[in-house]
Scaffold this motif. Structure first.
Motif, PDB file in Angstrom:
ATOM      1  N   GLY A 124       7.860   0.710   6.197  1.00  0.00           N
ATOM      2  CA  GLY A 124       7.798   1.356   7.495  1.00  0.00           C
ATOM      3  C   GLY A 124       6.682   0.821   8.367  1.00  0.00           C
ATOM      4  N   ARG A 125       6.087  -0.303   7.946  1.00  0.00           N
ATOM      5  CA  ARG A 125       4.996  -0.913   8.704  1.00  0.00           C
ATOM      6  C   ARG A 125       5.454  -2.241   9.307  1.00  0.00           C
ATOM      7  NH1 ARG A 125       0.153  -0.083   4.229  1.00  0.00           N
ATOM      8  NH2 ARG A 125      -0.188   2.129   4.549  1.00  0.00           N
TER       9      ARG A 125
ATOM     10  N   GLY B 290       7.961  -6.352   2.070  1.00  0.00           N
ATOM     11  CA  GLY B 290       7.126  -5.196   1.774  1.00  0.00           C
ATOM     12  C   GLY B 290       6.726  -4.458   3.034  1.00  0.00           C
ATOM     13  N   CYS B 291       6.309  -5.200   4.064  1.00  0.00           N
ATOM     14  CA  CYS B 291       5.946  -4.553   5.332  1.00  0.00           C
ATOM     15  C   CYS B 291       7.161  -3.889   5.965  1.00  0.00           C
ATOM     16  CB  CYS B 291       5.344  -5.579   6.288  1.00  0.00           C
ATOM     17  SG  CYS B 291       3.696  -6.141   5.832  1.00  0.00           S
ATOM     18  N   SER B 292       8.307  -4.551   5.890  1.00  0.00           N
ATOM     19  CA  SER B 292       9.522  -3.999   6.488  1.00  0.00           C
ATOM     20  C   SER B 292       9.933  -2.695   5.818  1.00  0.00           C
ATOM     21  CB  SER B 292      10.648  -5.025   6.396  1.00  0.00           C
ATOM     22  OG  SER B 292      11.867  -4.481   6.845  1.00  0.00           O
ATOM     23  N   ARG B 293       9.962  -2.690   4.485  1.00  0.00           N
ATOM     24  CA  ARG B 293      10.444  -1.507   3.765  1.00  0.00           C
ATOM     25  C   ARG B 293       9.396  -0.401   3.667  1.00  0.00           C
ATOM     26  NH1 ARG B 293      14.656  -3.447  -0.961  1.00  0.00           N
ATOM     27  NH2 ARG B 293      15.766  -4.984   0.318  1.00  0.00           N
TER      28      ARG B 293
ATOM     29  N   PRO C 127       3.903  -9.312  11.279  1.00  0.00           N
ATOM     30  CA  PRO C 127       3.405 -10.609  11.756  1.00  0.00           C
ATOM     31  C   PRO C 127       1.957 -10.880  11.365  1.00  0.00           C
ATOM     32  CG  PRO C 127       4.638  -9.491  13.477  1.00  0.00           C
ATOM     33  CD  PRO C 127       4.480  -8.504  12.371  1.00  0.00           C
ATOM     34  N   PHE C 128       1.116  -9.838  11.384  1.00  0.00           N
ATOM     35  CA  PHE C 128      -0.288 -10.024  11.034  1.00  0.00           C
ATOM     36  C   PHE C 128      -0.436 -10.253   9.526  1.00  0.00           C
ATOM     37  CE2 PHE C 128       0.042  -7.226  14.723  1.00  0.00           C
ATOM     38  CZ  PHE C 128      -0.657  -7.970  15.658  1.00  0.00           C
ATOM     39  N   ALA C 129       0.349  -9.528   8.730  1.00  0.00           N
ATOM     40  CA  ALA C 129       0.292  -9.697   7.284  1.00  0.00           C
ATOM     41  C   ALA C 129       0.785 -11.078   6.878  1.00  0.00           C
ATOM     42  CB  ALA C 129       1.126  -8.614   6.592  1.00  0.00           C
TER      43      ALA C 129
ATOM     44  N   GLY D 101       0.793  -1.224   0.000  1.00  0.00           N
ATOM     45  CA  GLY D 101       0.000   0.000   0.000  1.00  0.00           C
ATOM     46  C   GLY D 101       0.820   1.265   0.000  1.00  0.00           C
ATOM     47  N   ASN D 102       1.981   1.261   0.644  1.00  0.00           N
ATOM     48  CA  ASN D 102       2.815   2.465   0.656  1.00  0.00           C
ATOM     49  C   ASN D 102       3.351   2.802  -0.731  1.00  0.00           C
ATOM     50  OD1 ASN D 102       2.515   3.013   3.352  1.00  0.00           O
ATOM     51  ND2 ASN D 102       4.690   3.110   3.790  1.00  0.00           N
TER      52      ASN D 102
END
Length: 251
Positions: A163-164, A158-161, A169-171, A77-78
């Motif tokens: 900023g989320r 994707g979550c790491s980069r 863990p939930f994703a 999404g980012n």
């Protein structure tokens, strides 16, 4: 597309950096829609085969689809806003929040990604041979592990980069729930789990021949994900001072 600068970029469905190359943002829409449709089609086929009633099949497919969508939005999404739906993109253009070139690129990526996702699901579930040990089944199961591992690594990085990291863990859990239902190999997507499964009993047990097939498929999926993440989240070069040391970073 600079119009969205006036909006809060941390709001859902708007990209964090509207100045990011359109190719990269449209690629995120392509990849996200591909995996979303893959889960929709794959989970629908498998749940219909295994569920005792149509209502149960619908519930299983709905949970898998919702989980996949949540994970994909968190991971991508980012980059693009995480639309994966031409209606969202069209209404943003209609409201003056997105220019025409960006709108057309997003919608093209969504349609192409969706079609390829459906074709990929058809290839994975096109026959019942995946339950046997035929050559076709081996190809199907290997492709399944490539898809499952690729999707998992996209969500992790994707979550790491984005900023989320806290949503990671939930994703990841959401993706695994979806991929277990939506892929014929049940989404091992982890070499350690794959090797361990050769020592296990029960539904998760794997014969050594399948484990040998799954391991390179999982590595291949991870490498494909690495390329996708490099497109969606380009690294920004940083200059490290010549006198930088680990100790100085804590001063």
């Amino acid at each position: 597309m600079r119009t969205a600068d006036r909006f809060d970029m941390h709001t859902c469905f708007f990209e964090h950096d509207p100045g990011l190359a359109l190719f990269r943002r449209a690629s995120a829409e392509f990849v996200g829609t591909l995996f979303l449709v893959l889960v929709i089609v794959g989970s629908g086929i498998l749940s219909r085969r295994l569920a005792s009633t149509p209502e149960l099949a619908l519930a299983v497919s709905a949970m898998a689809t919702a989980s996949a969508l949540a994970g994909l939005i968190a991971a991508l999404g980012n980059v693009s806003g995480g639309h994966f739906n031409p209606l969202i993109t069209f209404l943003q253009w209609l409201g003056g929040e997105r220019n025409l070139g960006c709108t057309l690129a997003y919608i093209a990526g969504q349609f192409v990604g969706g079609i390829l996702g459906a074709l990929l699901a058809d290839a994975l579930f096109g026959s019942d041979s995946a339950t046997t040990v035929s050559p076709h089944a081996l190809v199907t199961l290997g492709l399944s592990e490539i898809v499952a591992s690729c999707g998992l690594m996209i969500l992790v990085f994707g979550c790491s980069r984005s900023g989320r990291a806290s949503s990671g863990p939930f994703a990841v859990a959401a993706w695994l729930m979806s991929a277990i239902v939506a892929t014929p190999s049940a989404s091992y997507a982890n070499p350690a789990v794959t090797v361990s499964a050769t020592f296990a009993f029960g539904p998760v047990a794997l014969p050594s021949g399948l484990a040998i097939l799954y391991l390179p498929a999982e590595v291949a999926g991870a490498l494909i994900a690495f390329a996708i993440i490099a497109i969606c989240y380009p690294r920004v070069a940083t200059t490290v001072p010549a006198d930088y040391t680990e100790e100085s970073s804590h001063e």
